[in-house]
Write a protein that holds these residues in place. Structure first.
Motif, mmCIF file in Angstrom:
data_model
loop_
_atom_site.group_PDB
_atom_site.id
_atom_site.type_symbol
_atom_site.label_atom_id
_atom_site.label_comp_id
_atom_site.label_asym_id
_atom_site.label_seq_id
_atom_site.Cartn_x
_atom_site.Cartn_y
_atom_site.Cartn_z
ATOM 1 N N ARG A 136 -0.301 -8.664 -3.453
ATOM 2 C CA ARG A 136 -0.397 -7.840 -2.237
ATOM 3 C C ARG A 136 -0.351 -8.689 -0.978
ATOM 4 N N ARG A 174 2.514 -8.267 1.830
ATOM 5 C CA ARG A 174 2.173 -8.109 3.247
ATOM 6 C C ARG A 174 2.873 -9.168 4.090
ATOM 7 N N VAL A 182 2.500 -0.101 -6.177
ATOM 8 C CA VAL A 182 1.578 -0.962 -5.437
ATOM 9 C C VAL A 182 0.754 -1.737 -6.459
ATOM 10 N N TRP A 188 -3.492 3.644 -7.546
ATOM 11 C CA TRP A 188 -3.009 2.504 -6.754
ATOM 12 C C TRP A 188 -4.144 1.864 -5.994
ATOM 13 N N PRO A 189 -4.164 0.550 -5.869
ATOM 14 C CA PRO A 189 -3.218 -0.335 -6.525
ATOM 15 C C PRO A 189 -3.440 -0.332 -8.039
ATOM 16 N N ASP A 197 0.834 -1.205 0.000
ATOM 17 C CA ASP A 197 0.000 0.000 0.000
ATOM 18 C C ASP A 197 0.871 1.257 0.000
ATOM 19 N N ARG A 198 0.227 2.412 -0.145
ATOM 20 C CA ARG A 198 0.922 3.694 -0.265
ATOM 21 C C ARG A 198 1.752 4.011 0.972
#
Ligand code: TXA
Ligand code: MG
Length: 332
Positions: A129, A133, A122, A91-92, A69-70
């Motif tokens: 993602r 993470r 992203v 984004w994403p 994420d940002r």
């Protein structure tokens, strides 16, 4: 010997295995919405050197760092208003932003090719993602193909191109976009498109309400850094294939390579690799160039480096470091 290649479709177990490999400095290919990426921990210089070895890339282009994420990206790059607007809009998604690298970022210099800027993205792919993470660190990832081949949009393409050079492929089926992300440089007052891709100039213009400079079409625009002969030129003169000190120059720092390397008479010696390991030398290259440049000497001497494997990319970078400080037209 490379371990056998594992190809796994999505599962909690596959994700945990892939994240563990990334954290351990191994390479993992994973799907994004654009193309499959060849991922490595962007803070681990040995892991990033492995990307260049696997791709057999003849030069060290800076790589895009991927985040879930940002806010994760903002821990490594400085976001201005424009960057925040583009991140909020796309984004994403298939957009990479080149921004000033934060001083406290631990992303290694090989990832950014020694530049003060960093490309961040992203991706819009659930599996990507989730992996980012779980890995919980920035992941450098160029397209997962050998240099000069077409970008892979299916797990089978990656296996065919890279084979055992990658230890694991996460199989997420075919990529939706099939084209690399658009790269936008925001390190100056202008908005420069360094690489066209999944997001168009019109889409970006609609958000920022300003002109988009095309790097390839405009001679005054900054070029992608790989296209500059003098990209990351040290302030000190650089002498290649140095086998002994040069009395006409005076004190020099030697970038040394290999067990046979003659170091006697140099003011200072910095080892790219004592054993002559090209991957270790690649991992050390940019940090040592910076360190050499900050030495109180008259010049930088570079020992001969065999022109094979990663030695080709290392020699390419050294040649650029030694070149006169003018932009060139050769792309790579
Ligand atoms: O779609 C994509 O972007 C794929 C997927 C895997 O995410 N990744 C990808 O990464 O294409 P890579 O590392 O091959 O793209 C690098 C591009 C090059 O055009 C490079 O010159 C530019 O990004 N780039 C990276 N860092 C830069 C920097 N600090 N300044 C200027 N350009 C940069
Ligand atoms: Mg590529």
């Amino acid at each position: 010997m490379s371990p056998a290649l594992t190809i796994r479709p999505y599962s909690e177990g596959a994700l945990a295995q892939a994240a563990g490999k990334l954290r351990a400095g191994e390479l993992v290919a994973f799907p994004t919405e654009t193309v499959y990426g060849l991922g490595a921990d962007a803070t681990n210089k040995d892991a990033v050197a492995g990307i260049f070895a696997a791709k057999q890339r003849p030069s060290f282009n800076p790589l895009i760092s991927h985040f879930p994420d940002r806010d994760a990206a903002a821990r490594h790059a400085v976001f201005d208003d424009r960057a925040d607007k583009l991140a909020a809009a796309f984004w994403p998604g298939a957009l990479s932003l080149v921004l000033p690298k934060r001083d406290d970022s631990d992303i290694c210099e090989l990832t950014t090719a020694g530049l003060p800027s960093i490309a961040v993205r992203v991706p819009a792919h659930d599996m990507a993602r989730a992996l980012l993470r779980a890995a919980d660190r920035p992941i450098a990832a160029p397209s997962a193909n050998r240099s000069g081949r077409i970008s892979p949009t299916m797990a089978g393409h990656v296996a065919a191109s890279l084979g055992n050079a990658v230890s694991m492929i996460l199989d997420g089926g075919p990529c939706g976009v099939g084209l690399e992300s658009t790269v936008i440089d925001l390190t100056t007052d202008r908005v420069v498109m360094l690489r066209p891709g999944g997001i168009t100039a019109e889409q970006i213009k609609a958000v920022l309400d300003c002109d988009i400079v095309m790097a390839s079409a405009d001679d005054n625009a900054p070029k992608s850094p790989g296209m500059m002969t003098s990209h990351y030129a040290p302030g000190l003169p650089v002498r290649l294939d140095a086998t002994e000190p040069d009395a006409n120059i005076g004190d020099e720092v030697l970038l040394a390579f290999g067990p046979e390397c003659a170091t006697r008479g140099f003011a200072k010696v910095l080892w790219l690799s004592k054993t002559g390991d090209d991957r270790e030398a690649a991992a050390n290259l940019f940090a040592l160039l910076h360190q050499a440049d900050q030495s109180r000497v008259k010049g930088i001497a570079v020992a001969p480096i065999p022109h094979q494997g990663l030695g080709i990319a290392i020699n390419d970078r050294m040649k650029r470091a030694a070149a006169p400080r003018i932009p060139a037209t050769d792309a790579d």
